[in-house]
Design a protein around this motif. Structure first.
Motif, PDB file in Angstrom:
ATOM      1  N   ARG A  34       0.875  -1.179   0.000  1.00  0.00           N
ATOM      2  CA  ARG A  34       0.000   0.000   0.000  1.00  0.00           C
ATOM      3  C   ARG A  34       0.909   1.225   0.000  1.00  0.00           C
ATOM      4  NH1 ARG A  34      -3.826   2.762   4.337  1.00  0.00           N
ATOM      5  NH2 ARG A  34      -5.247   3.786   2.882  1.00  0.00           N
ATOM      6  N   VAL A  35       0.795   2.014  -1.043  1.00  0.00           N
ATOM      7  CA  VAL A  35       1.673   3.167  -1.197  1.00  0.00           C
ATOM      8  C   VAL A  35       0.833   4.423  -1.371  1.00  0.00           C
ATOM      9  CG1 VAL A  35       3.496   4.211  -2.581  1.00  0.00           C
ATOM     10  CG2 VAL A  35       3.469   1.738  -2.228  1.00  0.00           C
ATOM     11  N   LYS A  36       1.073   5.382  -0.475  1.00  0.00           N
ATOM     12  CA  LYS A  36       0.431   6.685  -0.558  1.00  0.00           C
ATOM     13  C   LYS A  36       1.493   7.720  -0.898  1.00  0.00           C
ATOM     14  CE  LYS A  36      -3.456   6.288   2.501  1.00  0.00           C
ATOM     15  NZ  LYS A  36      -4.073   6.897   3.657  1.00  0.00           N
ATOM     16  N   GLU A  37       1.079   8.943  -1.014  1.00  0.00           N
ATOM     17  CA  GLU A  37       2.012   9.998  -1.383  1.00  0.00           C
ATOM     18  C   GLU A  37       3.164  10.127  -0.399  1.00  0.00           C
ATOM     19  OE1 GLU A  37       1.816  14.791  -1.853  1.00  0.00           O
ATOM     20  OE2 GLU A  37       0.164  13.631  -2.722  1.00  0.00           O
ATOM     21  N   ARG A  38       2.888   9.971   0.895  1.00  0.00           N
ATOM     22  CA  ARG A  38       3.925  10.173   1.914  1.00  0.00           C
ATOM     23  C   ARG A  38       4.200   8.956   2.794  1.00  0.00           C
ATOM     24  NH1 ARG A  38       4.451  16.147   3.029  1.00  0.00           N
ATOM     25  NH2 ARG A  38       3.074  17.072   1.495  1.00  0.00           N
ATOM     26  N   ALA A  40       4.369   4.296   2.934  1.00  0.00           N
ATOM     27  CA  ALA A  40       4.276   2.978   2.314  1.00  0.00           C
ATOM     28  C   ALA A  40       4.212   1.941   3.430  1.00  0.00           C
ATOM     29  CB  ALA A  40       5.474   2.727   1.415  1.00  0.00           C
ATOM     30  N   THR A  41       3.333   0.962   3.271  1.00  0.00           N
ATOM     31  CA  THR A  41       3.184  -0.090   4.270  1.00  0.00           C
ATOM     32  C   THR A  41       3.119  -1.454   3.588  1.00  0.00           C
ATOM     33  OG1 THR A  41       0.776   0.188   4.237  1.00  0.00           O
ATOM     34  CG2 THR A  41       1.989   1.369   5.951  1.00  0.00           C
ATOM     35  N   LEU A  42       3.459  -2.472   4.357  1.00  0.00           N
ATOM     36  CA  LEU A  42       3.356  -3.847   3.880  1.00  0.00           C
ATOM     37  C   LEU A  42       2.280  -4.518   4.733  1.00  0.00           C
ATOM     38  CD1 LEU A  42       6.374  -6.288   3.346  1.00  0.00           C
ATOM     39  CD2 LEU A  42       3.973  -6.915   3.434  1.00  0.00           C
ATOM     40  N   ILE A  43       1.024  -4.342   4.330  1.00  0.00           N
ATOM     41  CA  ILE A  43      -0.097  -4.821   5.144  1.00  0.00           C
ATOM     42  C   ILE A  43      -0.867  -5.972   4.502  1.00  0.00           C
ATOM     43  CG2 ILE A  43      -0.386  -2.659   6.405  1.00  0.00           C
ATOM     44  CD1 ILE A  43      -2.695  -1.978   4.520  1.00  0.00           C
ATOM     45  N   ASP A  44      -0.495  -6.360   3.311  1.00  0.00           N
ATOM     46  CA  ASP A  44      -1.146  -7.485   2.628  1.00  0.00           C
ATOM     47  C   ASP A  44      -0.127  -8.615   2.553  1.00  0.00           C
ATOM     48  OD1 ASP A  44      -3.569  -5.961   1.967  1.00  0.00           O
ATOM     49  OD2 ASP A  44      -2.212  -4.815   0.687  1.00  0.00           O
ATOM     50  N   PRO A  60       1.252  -2.693  -9.229  1.00  0.00           N
ATOM     51  CA  PRO A  60       0.666  -1.403  -8.862  1.00  0.00           C
ATOM     52  C   PRO A  60      -0.532  -1.063  -9.745  1.00  0.00           C
ATOM     53  CG  PRO A  60       2.912  -1.135  -9.731  1.00  0.00           C
ATOM     54  CD  PRO A  60       2.569  -2.580  -9.801  1.00  0.00           C
ATOM     55  N   LEU A  61      -1.483  -0.341  -9.154  1.00  0.00           N
ATOM     56  CA  LEU A  61      -2.672   0.117  -9.878  1.00  0.00           C
ATOM     57  C   LEU A  61      -2.824   1.614  -9.706  1.00  0.00           C
ATOM     58  CD1 LEU A  61      -5.413  -2.496  -8.926  1.00  0.00           C
ATOM     59  CD2 LEU A  61      -4.236  -2.268 -11.092  1.00  0.00           C
ATOM     60  N   ASP A  62      -3.324   2.272 -10.707  1.00  0.00           N
ATOM     61  CA  ASP A  62      -3.571   3.711 -10.614  1.00  0.00           C
ATOM     62  C   ASP A  62      -4.892   4.045  -9.922  1.00  0.00           C
ATOM     63  OD1 ASP A  62      -1.198   4.320 -11.874  1.00  0.00           O
ATOM     64  OD2 ASP A  62      -2.102   4.419 -13.870  1.00  0.00           O
ATOM     65  N   ILE A  63      -5.808   3.085  -9.821  1.00  0.00           N
ATOM     66  CA  ILE A  63      -7.136   3.377  -9.278  1.00  0.00           C
ATOM     67  C   ILE A  63      -7.234   3.201  -7.764  1.00  0.00           C
ATOM     68  CG2 ILE A  63      -8.298   2.861 -11.450  1.00  0.00           C
ATOM     69  CD1 ILE A  63      -9.054   0.127 -10.256  1.00  0.00           C
ATOM     70  N   THR A  64      -6.191   2.676  -7.132  1.00  0.00           N
ATOM     71  CA  THR A  64      -6.196   2.462  -5.690  1.00  0.00           C
ATOM     72  C   THR A  64      -4.773   2.574  -5.149  1.00  0.00           C
ATOM     73  OG1 THR A  64      -6.776   0.913  -3.922  1.00  0.00           O
ATOM     74  CG2 THR A  64      -6.019  -0.048  -5.975  1.00  0.00           C
ATOM     75  N   ASP A  65      -4.666   2.798  -3.845  1.00  0.00           N
ATOM     76  CA  ASP A  65      -3.334   2.854  -3.236  1.00  0.00           C
ATOM     77  C   ASP A  65      -2.843   1.475  -2.795  1.00  0.00           C
ATOM     78  OD1 ASP A  65      -5.036   2.529  -1.110  1.00  0.00           O
ATOM     79  OD2 ASP A  65      -4.347   4.263   0.010  1.00  0.00           O
ATOM     80  N   HIS A  66      -3.693   0.458  -2.926  1.00  0.00           N
ATOM     81  CA  HIS A  66      -3.283  -0.920  -2.647  1.00  0.00           C
ATOM     82  C   HIS A  66      -2.813  -1.569  -3.936  1.00  0.00           C
ATOM     83  CE1 HIS A  66      -4.495  -1.945   1.516  1.00  0.00           C
ATOM     84  NE2 HIS A  66      -5.321  -0.936   1.352  1.00  0.00           N
TER      85      HIS A  66
END
Length: 80
Positions: A34-38, A40-44, A60-66
Motif C-alpha cells: 500500500r503506497v500513498k504519497e507520503r 508505504a506499508t506492507l499490510i497485505d 501497482p494500480l492507478d485506481i487504488t493505493d493498494h
C-alpha cells in the motif's frame, strides 16, 4: 492491518512475524503493498511453508493505493 515494515520497531508486529517464522511460514511479499504519497506499508501478506516452486509479487494500480498481490505455485505432477 499489521505493517511488516515495522517488524523491528513494533513488538506486536515482531511477535506476529516471529510466530509465523517459528511455524516455518515464509513471507512471499516483502515490499510495500500500500503506497500513498507520503507513506508505504506492507499490510497485505502471503506466507507459505515452502518457496521452492513459487513466485510472488505485486502489481501497482492507478485506481487504488493498494497493490495487487499474486502468487504462482507450480503444480506437482504425479507419475502414472
Amino acid at each position: 492491518n499489521i505493517d511488516l515494515l515495522t517488524v523491528n520497531s513494533d513488538t506486536s508486529v515482531s511477535y506476529y512475524f516471529d510466530t509465523l517464522l517459528a511455524n516455518n511460514l515464509i513471507p512471499q511479499i516483502t515490499l510495500p503493498t500500500r503506497v500513498k504519497e507520503r507513506s508505504a506499508t506492507l499490510i497485505d501478506h502471503i506466507f507459505l511453508k515452502s518457496t521452492d516452486k513459487s513466485f510472488a509479487g505485486t502489481i501497482p494500480l492507478d485506481i487504488t493505493d493498494h497493490y495487487i498481490n499474486f502468487i504462482v505455485i507450480a503444480q506437482q505432477r504425479t507419475s502414472n
